[in-house]
Write an enzyme that holds these catalytic residues in place. Sequence first.
Site, mmCIF file in Angstrom:
data_model
loop_
_atom_site.group_PDB
_atom_site.id
_atom_site.type_symbol
_atom_site.label_atom_id
_atom_site.label_comp_id
_atom_site.label_asym_id
_atom_site.label_seq_id
_atom_site.Cartn_x
_atom_site.Cartn_y
_atom_site.Cartn_z
ATOM 1 N N HIS A 1 -3.450 6.879 2.668
ATOM 2 C CA HIS A 1 -3.672 5.692 2.169
ATOM 3 C C HIS A 1 -5.085 4.986 3.653
ATOM 4 O O HIS A 1 -5.589 4.275 3.183
ATOM 5 C CB HIS A 1 -2.373 5.171 3.572
ATOM 6 C CG HIS A 1 -3.007 3.661 3.700
ATOM 7 N ND1 HIS A 1 -3.409 3.621 5.458
ATOM 8 C CD2 HIS A 1 -2.472 2.646 3.171
ATOM 9 C CE1 HIS A 1 -3.434 2.401 4.925
ATOM 10 N NE2 HIS A 1 -2.754 1.039 4.655
ATOM 11 N N SER A 5 0.418 -1.302 0.463
ATOM 12 C CA SER A 5 -0.299 -0.239 0.337
ATOM 13 C C SER A 5 0.650 1.816 -0.554
ATOM 14 O O SER A 5 0.976 2.067 -1.237
ATOM 15 C CB SER A 5 -0.869 0.048 1.560
ATOM 16 O OG SER A 5 -1.916 -1.317 0.785
ATOM 17 N N ARG A 34 0.077 8.490 4.702
ATOM 18 C CA ARG A 34 -0.684 8.508 5.961
ATOM 19 C C ARG A 34 -2.576 8.539 5.030
ATOM 20 O O ARG A 34 -3.401 7.865 5.295
ATOM 21 C CB ARG A 34 -1.026 7.969 6.671
ATOM 22 C CG ARG A 34 0.358 6.813 7.705
ATOM 23 C CD ARG A 34 0.231 7.003 9.335
ATOM 24 N NE ARG A 34 0.747 6.171 9.153
ATOM 25 C CZ ARG A 34 0.181 4.407 9.775
ATOM 26 N NH1 ARG A 34 -1.092 4.438 10.409
ATOM 27 N NH2 ARG A 34 1.085 3.422 9.797
#
Lengths: 213, 213
Positions: free
Chosen positions: A41, A15, A38
């Site tokens: 993500h 990822s 993040r």
Amino acid sequence: MRPYLRDPAAIYDESFATVRREARLDRFPAAMEPVVVRLIHACGMIEIADRLAFSPAAAETGGLALAAGAPVLCDCEMVGAGITRRLLPAENDVVVTLNDPSVADMAKDLGTTRSAAAVELWEDRIEGAVVAVGNAPTALFHLLEKLDAGWPRPSVILGFPVGFVGAAESKAELAANPRGSDFIALKGRRGGSAMASAAVNALALGASRKALQ
Amino acid sequence: MRPYLRDPAAIYDESFATVRREARLDRFPAAMEPVVVRLIHACGMIEIADRLAFSPAAAETGGLALAAGAPVLCDCEMVGAGITRRLLPAENDVVVTLNDPSVADMAKDLGTTRSAAAVELWEDRIEGAVVAVGNAPTALFHLLEKLDAGWPRPSVILGFPVGFVGAAESKAELAANPRGSDFIALKGRRGGSAMASAAVNALALGASRKALQ
């Protein structure tokens, strides 16, 4: 049934590798970069990298605040639920006042939303706090009004309210004048509790990395 | 400070009016339309209307299941936190098994993620349930494997896992073969707990409207 990746570590690695391969991250300071990764993500959208507004020191300031024990003030339960407690460097309090019994009446008295009224209950803890707004534009607007009225400054404001009425406007107001706080915000209509939580988790991870150095 | 709308009812009205003005909703069955509006409202993205896959009866089946008392099985705490309890027509149980103490060991034994292992604990309640996946592709994949292995059918699967590894693929698998359940899913990488919760809330509202007719 098609085959799929099951190993948690491999999923994380792939990822984050995908995010780093596809996103333009070169404009971000070093401490911001993992926060941006993040955030991407959390929402599955590479292109938000181009729509983030932030103060240069936001990631470091937020990490230091958490390391020093600052509470995390959230505008809704979902943001609180998305914060990974074991990442927090100082067993920091995660505070959600939205469902406090006093909020509904206060909202009526103030002529505003419950989300905005719930911000009133942050007064005692706002100084140096990490604020995470992942739902309600009115919560962010109300906080900015309180700062204009003289409240002490939170260390960092994570601005991710979402939607069609006030979300873009409240985040534009924050970015134009963060009232002495550091901030990270996603411009426009997009946002959400998952992004607000991801930002807190990223700050927490940054604080832990710092402590290990 | 710029002026902003504070009245909750006016904010809702203007939000939903914006969605209806901007989104292409004509391809959806009547019962699906309010679900789509709420999904868009939850994420601030008009264009997801064009990326939703669904079975024609999904909204009605889901509403009927909730009215009959079906539990809502969620893949993470954030989905549970986003479900508005007062909208649920039968005080339905909202079940999140991710943090059950048995899950970590089970995940190791099964060689998969905690999110997937948590699905194992749904077995007793899966028949006729409303399933809401808002985070983990492996939870959706694991459920589909269990259905292939003979588990009873949930009434509807709300497929909104998000991210770069398995999210698009798990939702494509669901849409290509929903294994006898109704379903709603957002194709591609986007998704998230707010959308999964919004779908549940919309089904619940649909059930209440039906009851009032």
